[in-house]
Design a protein around this motif. Sequence first.
Motif, short mmCIF file in Angstrom:
data_model
loop_
_atom_site.label_atom_id
_atom_site.label_comp_id
_atom_site.label_asym_id
_atom_site.label_seq_id
_atom_site.Cartn_x
_atom_site.Cartn_y
_atom_site.Cartn_z
N ASP A 188 0.83 -1.21 0.00
CA ASP A 188 0.00 0.00 0.00
C ASP A 188 0.86 1.26 0.00
O ASP A 188 0.51 2.27 -0.62
N ALA A 189 2.01 1.20 0.71
CA ALA A 189 2.90 2.37 0.76
C ALA A 189 3.47 2.69 -0.61
O ALA A 189 3.80 3.85 -0.90
N ILE A 190 3.57 1.67 -1.48
CA ILE A 190 4.11 1.87 -2.83
C ILE A 190 3.01 2.23 -3.83
O ILE A 190 3.16 3.17 -4.62
N PHE A 191 1.90 1.48 -3.79
CA PHE A 191 0.92 1.58 -4.88
C PHE A 191 -0.34 2.37 -4.55
O PHE A 191 -1.09 2.73 -5.45
N ILE A 232 8.86 -13.38 1.21
CA ILE A 232 9.10 -11.98 1.57
C ILE A 232 8.66 -11.13 0.38
O ILE A 232 9.28 -11.17 -0.69
N LYS A 233 7.60 -10.38 0.55
CA LYS A 233 7.06 -9.53 -0.50
C LYS A 233 6.44 -8.29 0.15
O LYS A 233 6.22 -8.27 1.37
N PRO A 234 6.18 -7.24 -0.62
CA PRO A 234 5.65 -5.99 -0.04
C PRO A 234 4.42 -6.19 0.84
O PRO A 234 4.28 -5.56 1.88
N GLY A 235 3.52 -7.12 0.45
CA GLY A 235 2.30 -7.33 1.23
C GLY A 235 2.56 -7.92 2.61
O GLY A 235 1.72 -7.83 3.50
#
Length: 246
Positions: A188-191, A232-235
């Motif tokens: 969410d911080a990225i997209f 390990i991923k953004p979510g």
Amino acid sequence: MNIIVVSEPGVYSSEVSLADIKQLSKAVQIIAFSDIDDRTSGSIQKDLSNRCSNPPPISIPTSRNSAVQSTSMEKGFPRDDKIIATNRLTFAVPEVFVQDLNINYSSLVGRGAFGTVSKGKWTGLEVAIKAIPITKRAKNTILRTVEKEININSKLRHLNIIKFLAVARTDNTIYLVYEFIMGCNMEDAIFSEETKLDMDVTAKGKLYIMKQVVQAALYMHSLELVVLHHDIKPGNILIRKGCLST
């Protein structure tokens, strides 16, 4: 953890209280070896040695709902699966009552393949509670997955890894209690433009976030029994608002 200095033989127990909740530990008997006759010391030493090499099984603490608790253990966790219903506790978190979690089902934090995550309150703390339904069709698979998550997460203690705090259950659901992070995930911080404005992460802040992710991975990889995350991923990266603790 309490460390209590004992100077005299006797039977001791410790009471721990938080607000109106009180718990009394099991009694521990302290024996002074200087008071033991030489003729019996040999047999006592042997007995203590046997106890150390063959410790008695740890029993589930009795409670105000011990009979119901025992029944749900047998129903929900077959002995073959060696889940938390066994007579030896294999994880380092307490088992608590579901009614003590104050789950807010209307406040959904997330949804995964095995269940939903809602906000709740436990011992005055705001927590995230993962509810995993136990279906008859996939019961053994779910129990094995939950056992693995409990055993691994209860042994991980690092500033940059979500703390696993407790476990609760009913006949049809297992509840895993984690610390709650007030902020957002990295995806969410990225997209998300709204989240991006709300979090206001600078270029320096991005480096700080990634440094913490690497520290968490390094900790897991340096354990005697190495833990690999595999996802390990953004979510799956949570960031606190303001301090950017990750």
